[in-house]
Write an enzyme that holds these catalytic residues in place. Structure first.
Site, PDB file in Angstrom:
ATOM      1  NE  ARG A  14       1.032 -23.903 -65.657  1.00 42.30           N
ATOM      2  CZ  ARG A  14       1.653 -25.139 -65.483  1.00 42.30           C
ATOM      3  NH1 ARG A  14       2.721 -25.399 -65.859  1.00 42.30           N
ATOM      4  NH2 ARG A  14       1.419 -26.067 -64.453  1.00 42.30           N
ATOM      5  CE1 TYR A 154       1.806 -37.858 -67.804  1.00 43.93           C
ATOM      6  CE2 TYR A 154       3.074 -39.054 -69.438  1.00 43.93           C
ATOM      7  CZ  TYR A 154       2.374 -38.152 -69.171  1.00 43.93           C
ATOM      8  OH  TYR A 154       2.171 -37.144 -69.895  1.00 43.93           O
ATOM      9  CB  ALA A 156      -0.523 -47.028 -64.899  1.00 41.36           C
TER      10      ALA A 156
HETATM   11  P1  NDP Z   1       1.723 -28.450 -68.173  1.00 41.50           P
HETATM   12  O1  NDP Z   1       2.511 -28.816 -66.974  1.00 41.50           O
HETATM   13  O2  NDP Z   1       2.724 -27.417 -69.064  1.00 41.50           O
HETATM   14  O3  NDP Z   1       0.464 -27.705 -67.858  1.00 41.50           O
HETATM   15  C1  NDP Z   1      -0.611 -28.393 -67.190  1.00 41.50           C
HETATM   16  C2  NDP Z   1      -1.862 -28.020 -66.926  1.00 41.50           C
HETATM   17  O4  NDP Z   1      -2.775 -28.756 -66.515  1.00 41.50           O
HETATM   18  C3  NDP Z   1      -2.087 -26.727 -66.405  1.00 41.50           C
HETATM   19  O5  NDP Z   1      -2.705 -25.558 -66.965  1.00 41.50           O
HETATM   20  C4  NDP Z   1      -2.412 -27.096 -64.926  1.00 41.50           C
HETATM   21  O6  NDP Z   1      -2.816 -26.018 -64.242  1.00 41.50           O
HETATM   22  C5  NDP Z   1      -3.410 -28.102 -65.280  1.00 41.50           C
HETATM   23  N1  NDP Z   1      -3.665 -29.126 -64.217  1.00 41.50           N
HETATM   24  C6  NDP Z   1      -2.786 -29.626 -63.464  1.00 41.50           C
HETATM   25  N2  NDP Z   1      -3.663 -30.587 -62.581  1.00 41.50           N
HETATM   26  C7  NDP Z   1      -4.824 -30.319 -62.440  1.00 41.50           C
HETATM   27  C8  NDP Z   1      -5.880 -30.421 -61.900  1.00 41.50           C
HETATM   28  N3  NDP Z   1      -5.662 -31.538 -60.704  1.00 41.50           N
HETATM   29  N4  NDP Z   1      -6.863 -29.685 -62.047  1.00 41.50           N
HETATM   30  C9  NDP Z   1      -6.927 -28.902 -62.997  1.00 41.50           C
HETATM   31  N5  NDP Z   1      -6.128 -28.467 -63.852  1.00 41.50           N
HETATM   32  C10 NDP Z   1      -4.768 -29.341 -63.670  1.00 41.50           C
HETATM   33  O7  NDP Z   1       1.635 -29.784 -68.957  1.00 41.50           O
HETATM   34  P2  NDP Z   1       1.933 -29.964 -70.848  1.00 41.50           P
HETATM   35  O8  NDP Z   1       1.206 -28.740 -71.404  1.00 41.50           O
HETATM   36  O9  NDP Z   1       2.913 -30.366 -70.951  1.00 41.50           O
HETATM   37  O10 NDP Z   1       0.618 -31.468 -70.791  1.00 41.50           O
HETATM   38  C11 NDP Z   1      -0.588 -31.136 -71.212  1.00 41.50           C
HETATM   39  C12 NDP Z   1      -1.301 -32.709 -71.415  1.00 41.50           C
HETATM   40  O11 NDP Z   1      -0.251 -33.372 -72.236  1.00 41.50           O
HETATM   41  C13 NDP Z   1      -0.877 -33.462 -70.011  1.00 41.50           C
HETATM   42  O12 NDP Z   1      -2.231 -34.547 -69.924  1.00 41.50           O
HETATM   43  C14 NDP Z   1       0.100 -34.306 -70.130  1.00 41.50           C
HETATM   44  O13 NDP Z   1       0.357 -35.522 -69.624  1.00 41.50           O
HETATM   45  C15 NDP Z   1       0.221 -34.430 -71.651  1.00 41.50           C
HETATM   46  N6  NDP Z   1       1.426 -34.686 -72.557  1.00 41.50           N
HETATM   47  C16 NDP Z   1       2.423 -33.820 -72.461  1.00 41.50           C
HETATM   48  C17 NDP Z   1       3.769 -34.256 -73.139  1.00 41.50           C
HETATM   49  C18 NDP Z   1       4.884 -33.387 -73.191  1.00 41.50           C
HETATM   50  O14 NDP Z   1       6.042 -33.485 -73.348  1.00 41.50           O
HETATM   51  N7  NDP Z   1       4.728 -32.179 -72.536  1.00 41.50           N
HETATM   52  C19 NDP Z   1       3.790 -35.465 -73.912  1.00 41.50           C
HETATM   53  C20 NDP Z   1       2.816 -36.419 -73.996  1.00 41.50           C
HETATM   54  C21 NDP Z   1       1.485 -36.130 -73.103  1.00 41.50           C
HETATM   55  P3  NDP Z   1      -2.140 -24.864 -63.405  1.00 41.50           P
HETATM   56  O15 NDP Z   1      -1.260 -24.144 -64.375  1.00 41.50           O
HETATM   57  O16 NDP Z   1      -3.159 -24.042 -62.384  1.00 41.50           O
HETATM   58  O17 NDP Z   1      -1.277 -25.638 -62.396  1.00 41.50           O
END
Ligand code: NDP
Length: 246
Positions: A14, A154, A156
């Site tokens: 995603r 987050y 941290a």
């Molecule tokens: P989303 O919430 O859209 O997607 C998160 C993804 O991570 C999903 O594929 C989810 O799987 C997977 N996931 C979550 N927890 C786990 C776990 N314990 N083990 C395996 N997979 C996991 O997040 P974003 O695309 O918005 O964010 C992606 C990255 O970018 C993150 O690290 C976020 O902190 C970082 N980020 C995002 C920003 C934003 O504005 N969106 C800004 C700055 C950084 P599933 O669908 O199965 O739950």
């Protein structure tokens, strides 16, 4: 181009991870996508990638679980014949002011966003040593650089991830493996869809470019860092944030 390369993208089903998967696939990489539990989103992403000719495998695994990640990495390296690119992208939020933050919410964010990256890196470490080349790209956040009220857990984790990135970069530099961090600002995904209209307008106002970023903005930088062209860049933190943290 990334033809002949294999890439693991955590959270590749995603949001930003999906855009990264699409961009790496577009450049010819074979993909292993790791997701936590949203089967439908993972299958939809697989179908989308397959329809553009990509070779893609899905793995369901909680990256915060050390033993589960050990088994996952063993399986991925066996099935793909090794990993060239690791994108540690999976992440979660459990926001709240420190005064009210539950211990479980602090731990969950640290366990996924920081320990999860350690687990993946730890269990693919020997893969990279053996190959004497590779790319590790960690998705941190501008929040890890600036802090953010209501996101102490987050921030941290994401600040810790920068320390982890630089340490891994130092450990693996002489082995031909680079490790860098990408720090997105506010990007339009399910994560930021939780913002209400007032919060969104406030963010738009704070961002010099006056808009949230798109997942593709992050994906194109990740693809560059994964390429041969970025071979002399390591231990770096690069922001993709419309100028919010300059
Ligand atoms: P989303 O919430 O859209 O997607 C998160 C993804 O991570 C999903 O594929 C989810 O799987 C997977 N996931 C979550 N927890 C786990 C776990 N314990 N083990 C395996 N997979 C996991 O997040 P974003 O695309 O918005 O964010 C992606 C990255 O970018 C993150 O690290 C976020 O902190 C970082 N980020 C995002 C920003 C934003 O504005 N969106 C800004 C700055 C950084 P599933 O669908 O199965 O739950």
């Amino acid at each position: 181009m990334l033809s002949g390369k294999t890439a693991v993208v955590t959270g590749g089903s995603r949001g930003i991870g999906k855009a990264i998967a699409l961009e790496l696939a577009r450049q010819g990489a074979k993909l292993a996508l790791v997701y936590a539990g949203n089967e439908a989103a993972a299958e939809e992403t697989r179908a989308e990638l397959t329809s553009v000719g990509a070779e893609v495998k899905l793995w369901r695994c909680d990256i915060s679980d050390f033993e589960a990640v050990k088994a996952l990495c063993k399986e991925i390296t066996a099935q793909l014949g090794g990993v060239d690119i690791l994108v540690n992208n999976a992440g979660i939020t459990r926001d709240g002011l420190v005064a009210n933050m539950k211990e479980a919410d602090f731990d969950a964010v640290l366990d996924t966003n920081l320990k999860g990256v350690f687990n993946m890196t730890r269990h693919l470490y020997s893969n990279f040593i053996r190959r004497k080349s590779g790319r590790i790209i960690n998705i941190t956040s501008v929040v890890g650089l600036m802090g953010n009220a209501g996101q102490a857990n987050y921030a941290a984790a994401k600040a810790g991830l920068i320390g982890l990135t630089k340490s891994v970069a130092r450990e693996l530099a002489s082995r031909g493996v680079t490790c860098n961090a990408v720090a997105p600002g506010f990007i339009e995904t399910d994560m930021t869809a939780q913002l209400d209209e007032k919060q969104r307008a406030a963010y738009d106002d704070m961002i010099p470019m006056k808009r949230l970023g798109q997942p593709g903005d992050v994906a194109r930088l990740v693809a560059f860092l994964a390429s041969d062209a970025a071979g002399y860049i390591t231990g770096e933190v690069i922001r993709v944030d419309g100028g919010i943290c300059m």
